[in-house]
Design a protein around this motif. Structure first.
Motif, PDB file in Angstrom:
ATOM      1  N   SER A   1       0.751  -1.306   0.043  1.00 63.48           N
ATOM      2  CA  SER A   1       0.031  -0.087   0.155  1.00 63.48           C
ATOM      3  C   SER A   1       0.893   1.093   0.240  1.00 63.48           C
ATOM      4  O   SER A   1       1.766   1.305   0.903  1.00 63.48           O
ATOM      5  CB  SER A   1      -0.928   0.004   1.188  1.00 63.48           C
ATOM      6  OG  SER A   1      -1.691   1.297   1.443  1.00 63.48           O
ATOM      7  N   LEU A   2       0.682   1.941  -1.109  1.00 60.83           N
ATOM      8  CA  LEU A   2       1.449   3.351  -1.159  1.00 60.83           C
ATOM      9  C   LEU A   2       0.541   4.563  -1.185  1.00 60.83           C
ATOM     10  O   LEU A   2      -0.626   4.265  -1.773  1.00 60.83           O
ATOM     11  CB  LEU A   2       2.407   3.373  -2.243  1.00 60.83           C
ATOM     12  CG  LEU A   2       3.178   2.228  -2.705  1.00 60.83           C
ATOM     13  CD1 LEU A   2       3.926   2.584  -4.097  1.00 60.83           C
ATOM     14  CD2 LEU A   2       4.195   2.159  -1.786  1.00 60.83           C
ATOM     15  N   LYS A   3       0.688   5.583  -0.120  1.00 59.93           N
ATOM     16  CA  LYS A   3      -0.105   6.579  -0.239  1.00 59.93           C
ATOM     17  C   LYS A   3       0.724   8.147  -0.228  1.00 59.93           C
ATOM     18  O   LYS A   3       1.889   7.918   0.233  1.00 59.93           O
ATOM     19  CB  LYS A   3      -0.810   6.799   1.010  1.00 59.93           C
ATOM     20  CG  LYS A   3      -1.957   5.617   1.174  1.00 59.93           C
ATOM     21  CD  LYS A   3      -2.741   5.892   2.417  1.00 59.93           C
ATOM     22  CE  LYS A   3      -3.875   4.545   2.322  1.00 59.93           C
ATOM     23  NZ  LYS A   3      -4.840   4.712   3.604  1.00 59.93           N
ATOM     24  N   LEU A   4       0.085   8.819  -0.835  1.00 60.13           N
ATOM     25  CA  LEU A   4       0.791  10.377  -0.966  1.00 60.13           C
ATOM     26  C   LEU A   4      -0.098  11.400  -0.508  1.00 60.13           C
ATOM     27  O   LEU A   4      -1.337  11.547  -0.659  1.00 60.13           O
ATOM     28  CB  LEU A   4       0.966  10.650  -2.573  1.00 60.13           C
ATOM     29  CG  LEU A   4       1.904  11.953  -2.664  1.00 60.13           C
ATOM     30  CD1 LEU A   4       3.310  11.718  -2.385  1.00 60.13           C
ATOM     31  CD2 LEU A   4       2.009  12.074  -4.335  1.00 60.13           C
TER      32      LEU A   4
ATOM     33  N   ASN B   1      -2.179   3.765  -4.179  1.00 58.78           N
ATOM     34  CA  ASN B   1      -1.937   2.462  -4.922  1.00 58.78           C
ATOM     35  C   ASN B   1      -1.782   1.229  -4.400  1.00 58.78           C
ATOM     36  O   ASN B   1      -0.868   1.107  -2.924  1.00 58.78           O
ATOM     37  CB  ASN B   1      -0.528   3.053  -5.721  1.00 58.78           C
ATOM     38  CG  ASN B   1      -0.862   2.224  -7.199  1.00 58.78           C
ATOM     39  OD1 ASN B   1      -1.439   1.516  -7.620  1.00 58.78           O
ATOM     40  ND2 ASN B   1       0.279   2.743  -8.139  1.00 58.78           N
ATOM     41  N   ILE B   2      -2.565   0.221  -4.590  1.00 57.92           N
ATOM     42  CA  ILE B   2      -2.272  -1.180  -4.117  1.00 57.92           C
ATOM     43  C   ILE B   2      -1.724  -2.004  -5.125  1.00 57.92           C
ATOM     44  O   ILE B   2      -2.326  -2.190  -6.036  1.00 57.92           O
ATOM     45  CB  ILE B   2      -3.504  -1.588  -3.404  1.00 57.92           C
ATOM     46  CG1 ILE B   2      -3.818  -0.601  -2.131  1.00 57.92           C
ATOM     47  CG2 ILE B   2      -3.483  -2.922  -2.824  1.00 57.92           C
ATOM     48  CD1 ILE B   2      -5.065  -0.808  -1.438  1.00 57.92           C
ATOM     49  N   TYR B   3      -0.680  -2.753  -4.767  1.00 56.02           N
ATOM     50  CA  TYR B   3      -0.162  -3.723  -5.461  1.00 56.02           C
ATOM     51  C   TYR B   3      -0.382  -5.141  -4.878  1.00 56.02           C
ATOM     52  O   TYR B   3      -0.201  -5.180  -3.718  1.00 56.02           O
ATOM     53  CB  TYR B   3       1.359  -3.629  -5.972  1.00 56.02           C
ATOM     54  CG  TYR B   3       1.761  -2.254  -6.714  1.00 56.02           C
ATOM     55  CD1 TYR B   3       1.692  -2.372  -7.835  1.00 56.02           C
ATOM     56  CD2 TYR B   3       2.028  -1.143  -5.847  1.00 56.02           C
ATOM     57  CE1 TYR B   3       2.183  -1.275  -8.650  1.00 56.02           C
ATOM     58  CE2 TYR B   3       2.525  -0.001  -6.658  1.00 56.02           C
ATOM     59  CZ  TYR B   3       2.473  -0.067  -8.077  1.00 56.02           C
ATOM     60  OH  TYR B   3       2.875   1.351  -8.707  1.00 56.02           O
ATOM     61  N   TRP B   4      -0.518  -5.960  -5.692  1.00 59.42           N
ATOM     62  CA  TRP B   4      -0.573  -7.432  -5.061  1.00 59.42           C
ATOM     63  C   TRP B   4       0.367  -8.185  -5.788  1.00 59.42           C
ATOM     64  O   TRP B   4       0.653  -8.393  -6.710  1.00 59.42           O
ATOM     65  CB  TRP B   4      -1.965  -8.219  -5.325  1.00 59.42           C
ATOM     66  CG  TRP B   4      -2.677  -8.103  -6.615  1.00 59.42           C
ATOM     67  CD1 TRP B   4      -2.288  -9.187  -7.688  1.00 59.42           C
ATOM     68  CD2 TRP B   4      -3.029  -7.025  -7.445  1.00 59.42           C
ATOM     69  NE1 TRP B   4      -2.879  -8.950  -8.728  1.00 59.42           N
ATOM     70  CE2 TRP B   4      -3.491  -7.603  -8.913  1.00 59.42           C
ATOM     71  CE3 TRP B   4      -3.731  -5.708  -7.021  1.00 59.42           C
ATOM     72  CZ2 TRP B   4      -4.017  -6.739  -9.857  1.00 59.42           C
ATOM     73  CZ3 TRP B   4      -4.230  -5.139  -8.045  1.00 59.42           C
ATOM     74  CH2 TRP B   4      -4.638  -5.616  -9.317  1.00 59.42           C
ATOM     75  N   LEU B   5       1.246  -8.916  -4.754  1.00 53.57           N
ATOM     76  CA  LEU B   5       2.616  -9.388  -5.160  1.00 53.57           C
ATOM     77  C   LEU B   5       2.394 -10.999  -4.827  1.00 53.57           C
ATOM     78  O   LEU B   5       1.791 -11.483  -4.171  1.00 53.57           O
ATOM     79  CB  LEU B   5       3.768  -9.019  -4.273  1.00 53.57           C
ATOM     80  CG  LEU B   5       3.999  -7.383  -4.294  1.00 53.57           C
ATOM     81  CD1 LEU B   5       5.332  -7.150  -3.830  1.00 53.57           C
ATOM     82  CD2 LEU B   5       3.943  -6.754  -5.613  1.00 53.57           C
TER      83      LEU B   5
END
Length: 867
Positions: A742-745, A756-760
């Protein structure tokens, strides 16, 4: 008081003599030429009996009329297109039709009445009240024609218009090639109608009166083809007080009366009135106004960079206090320049002095059967704005779109890259065994070069005033023949426009220097998302893309139930999927678990779609101004029910491609580089962004969060900044089942500017953790905030796992069918534990009986009533 009275009398007088214009868009009848056993003069006379004729759709094609009269099945559904006779097999007479329309009109005094066809495909003879209207056969799809019919009108005011329309001379063999056997391109018509790799053949090749038919009534003078040029020197900022702009206006004025007419030619913009005393002789002439310096203009900007301010312009010819004719148009004040970027080796686009990173989509045509409407154009262009794109490229195998399309682009801020009617496939770029004639012969298609030049002049005049129109292009992947190319470059565009860059062809070195080799565009299938970050491609790529199968509800609209079979890797898909041009999702579905059925496949396909298009635009943005000045996706929409290259389906239902692209194209965007897990921020804006907080967290499959870092920092205008990597941290997390990043600005008010949410995947490249993800009991409510907006609130309680990949859909409460089009400010979204997300849905006024449906990867489908 007396002056006010006289002024009001003058206004009333001017109003009384205002221009009249209306469309002949209903009440048409038609019959196949084989069933019309009468002469042209008889058919075009009111007394002729048309009782056995079919209602005709005008504007429209013959095929549209046949479909609307239930004479053929819907060619967009299943294999129905195979049940419709193809013109190549049955001959042109099968689609040659008479069209008639009765209308009331008369002329008195100095009245002049004009009949205009904005598009007929392919040849036509036109008759009015038993008399021939066109002395020369109309030829060419891409050409407006106008006739003065004043002397042909009936003295009773009751008139009959009759038009016989002939199909293209060379409909071509639809043998599976791009444009079939290529001979469709021998005429000036739509090449795609003989079939392409994204569409099956259109059986009538778009024969018909396919665009608007208009009656215009003037008082002697006819104003036509106005031309407005706006010059905005210097480097501007949106919203700031502006230095002056220069407005240049000219018009063509036609006088058919046989005697000179004197008067005042004037135009008004932004409250400024510019006048010129003129005398117009019997011949048509172009008249230029003196330049206008407009103080502090409101400027037009591309989407994502500023507002799209527009000005109405009214042009009038006044003589003896009478308005003899007038034209109304809308313009935007802006200047577009192109400057070569020596570092990237590609062209850079500048608007109002500011460099614009091009994020574009390729457009084919709104509807393969030419069923155009303002509402559909508006919805499709709005979807492009919603994807955070700023450009649409019009592909050369179709048409110059209709003015209503450019109106929508003006409104939403989409620059337009406009091809002319040539393609590498039909026009001889490559050796192709499916083509009937050799490359040298095809290189000179169409056969009638003077007709092409006449049509280009006409179509340039038709759309040149739109601020959205940014670039001209000779053709798709190939230049026109030299005796067409040179007049376009050296005469037509300098004379009729002169303000826009002309590219010889869509992937030419002057646009994007091709140091890599190959054709200069593509690839087109599914790619490893890492490739968009790692592999340098063409620095201003005119065609790069992927896939775009819709979700299950979309597939149900055109695939019969018995054909709803999940396509499998390395096996030929079902016949209907194949017919609708399915591109295999191959190994990209299986890491999520082999698809159990079509519904399961469609859901997993959305994960691939989202990841593909987010990564595509993130990868290009990551190298903004270093490797790239822009990219244009192949492609963002389909004009029929295809299974490839689309962000929304033919029925205007978006899939996850749209929202992945929307995310990756955000003007201010936080993202993670998959090569080194570097957290990176892109600022496409024209101003610096200061005092920003960059935050990163990781969630495991149980929903537990692991805080990594957050830092305050800033980012300059139109730039990319790298902050910190997550590699070591992710290694410590082990990723045995995969994780969410989870990334936030945030700004100083702790408002989220980008997230932005990535699933790895796990170490083996599998999404085993997702396959075993526990259910999340997502709480959902919906509230109507205005007559055409609904706020959908999604809350995921603390202790839950991530509520992953949720689709929000506005539906009819009783039928369960989706309301289309509908516009969501986010979708296919994930909600973290303890968080609440709000999705705003906008729809057309007048929709009632609504509900909201929500379902996700690990969220049960639920229907929510609207409060």
């Amino acid at each position: 008081m007396k002056k006010i009275f006289l002024f009001c009398v003058l206004l009333l007088n001017l109003k009384a003599f205002s221009q009249q214009r209306y469309e002949l868009n209903s009440g048409w009848l038609c019959v196949n030429v084989k069933d019309a056993s009468a002469s042209e003069s008889q058919i075009s006379t009111l007394g002729f009996n048309t009782s056995g004729w079919m209602p005709a759709t005008v504007p429209g094609t013959v095929l549209t009329t046949l479909l609307n009269n239930k004479k053929v099945p819907d060619p967009f559904y299943g294999m129905n297109n195979e049940k419709i006779a193809d013109i190549y097999n049955v001959g042109k007479e099968h689609y040659t039709y008479w069209f008639v329309k009765d209308f009331n009109e008369s002329a008195a005094g100095n009245d002049q009445v004009w009949l205009q066809f904005r598009g007929i495909n392919y040849k036509a003879e036109i008759f009015l009240n038993g008399k021939k209207v066109n002395q020369k056969t109309h030829e060419g799809m891409h050409l407006r024609v106008k006739y003065n019919i004043t002397k042909l009108l009936s003295s009773t005011g009751k008139n009959r218009l009759a038009v016989i329309v002939y199909p293209p001379d060379f409909p071509g063999n639809p043998n599976g090639g791009q444009g079939g056997d290529g001979t469709i391109a021998k005429g000036l018509t739509t090449q795609y109608t003989a079939g392409w790799d994204w569409i099956q053949p259109t059986r009538d090749r778009n024969t018909g009166i396919w665009d608007k038919v208009t009656i215009e009534k003037t008082k002697g003078i006819n104003i036509q083809n106005p031309h407005v040029v706006t010059l905005v020197p210097g480097k501007r900022l949106p919203g700031a007080k502006q230095a002056p702009a220069i407005i240049k206006v000219s018009v063509e004025v036609e006088n058919p009366t046989g005697k000179a007419i004197s008067g005042i030619l004037q135009y008004e913009i932004a409250g400024k009135l510019v006048k010129k005393n003129v005398t117009v002789s019997a011949a048509a002439s172009e008249i230029k106004f003196p330049d206008l310096t407009l103080e502090n203009p409101r400027l037009w900007w591309p989407s994502g960079y500023g507002k799209q301010d527009l000005y109405p312009v009214n042009i009038r010819f006044i003589s003896a206090n009478q308005v003899l004719d007038q034209e109304n148009l809308t313009v935007g004040i802006r200047q577009i320049d192109n400057i070569w970027n020596e570092h990237t080796k590609s062209m850079g686009a500048y608007v109002n002095g500011q460099k614009i990173f091009i994020k574009g989509g390729n457009w084919i045509i709104s509807d393969a059967m030419l069923r155009f409407s303002d509402a559909r154009y508006d919805a499709e262009v709005r979807y492009h704005k919603d994807m955070n794109l700023n450009l649409i490229r019009i592909w050369g195998g179709a048409i110059l779109e209709r003015p209503e399309f450019y109106n929508a682009c003006d409104k939403y801020g989409l620059l337009v890259f406009q091809d002319f009617w040539f393609s590498g496939d039909c026009n001889g770029r490559w050796v192709d065994p499916l083509k009937k004639e050799d490359q040298w012969t095809r290189r000179n298609y169409p056969d009638n070069h003077p007709l092409v030049l006449t049509a280009i002049e006409d179509q340039v005049k038709m759309i040149r005033n739109h601020p959205s129109l940014a670039f001209w292009c000779g053709g798709n992947e190939i230049t026109p023949p030299e005796d067409i190319l040179n007049p376009i470059k050296n005469d037509i565009l300098p004379r009729l426009d002169g303000t826009r860059k002309f590219f010889d062809f869509s992937n030419s070195d002057e646009m994007s220097y091709n140091a890599i080799g190959g054709n200069g565009d593509g690839p087109y299938g599914i790619q490893d998302p890492i490739s968009f970050w790692a592999v340098k491609t063409f620095p201003y790529n005119s065609e790069v893309g992927s896939v775009g199968v819709g979700d299950y509800e979309s597939l149900e609209r055109f695939i019969p139930k018995e054909n709803m079979i999940a396509p499998q890797f390395k096996s030929k898909p079902d016949s209907v999927w194949d017919y609708h041009k399915y591109i295999g999702y191959n190994q990209y579905i299986n890491p999520y678990g082999k698809a159990k059925d079509a519904k399961d496949f469609a859901m997993k396909a959305q994960l691939v779609n989202y990841d593909q298009y987010r990564a595509l635009m993130e990868g290009f943005s990551n190298k903004m101004w270093d490797w790239y000045t822009g990219s244009i996706i192949w492609k963002t929409q389909n004009p029929w029910t295809a299974l490839r290259g689309q962000m929304y389906d033919y029925y205007l239902d978006p899939n996850a491609s749209l929202y992945g692209l929307r995310k990756g194209s955000e003007p201010l965007h936080i993202m993670m580089n998959p090569l080194d897990s570097m957290v990176t921020v892109v600022n496409n804006g024209l101003t610096d962004r200061n005092n920003l907080m960059v935050q990163a967290k990781v969630y495991d499959m149980a929903g537990k969060d692991y805080f990594y870092s957050q830092v305050f920092n800033s980012i300059g205008a139109s730039s990319v900044r790298r902050f910190f990597p997550l590699n070591d941290f992710l290694k410590k997390m082990d990723q045995k089942d995969g994780v969410f990043v989870s990334l936030k600005l945030l700004n100083e008010k702790q408002e989220v500017l980008s997230e932005n949410i990535y699933w790895l995947a796990d170490k083996n490249g599998s999404y085993k953790g997702l396959q075993e993800l526990k259910s999340a009991n997502l709480s959902v409510s919906a509230n109507r905030t205005s007559k055409n907006k609904i706020a959908v609130t999604l809350s995921n309680p603390v202790g839950n796992p991530v509520a992953f990949f949720n689709r929000v859909a506005l539906i009819n409460r009783e039928t369960g069918k989706r309301i289309l089009p509908a516009f969501y400010d986010d979708n296919y979204l994930s909600v973290l534990p303890g968080e609440t997300r709000v999705v705003t849905v906008e729809f057309h006024d007048g929709e009632g009986n609504l509900a909201v449906e929500v379902y996700g990867w690990n969220v049960e489908r639920q229907k929510i009533n609207i409060q």
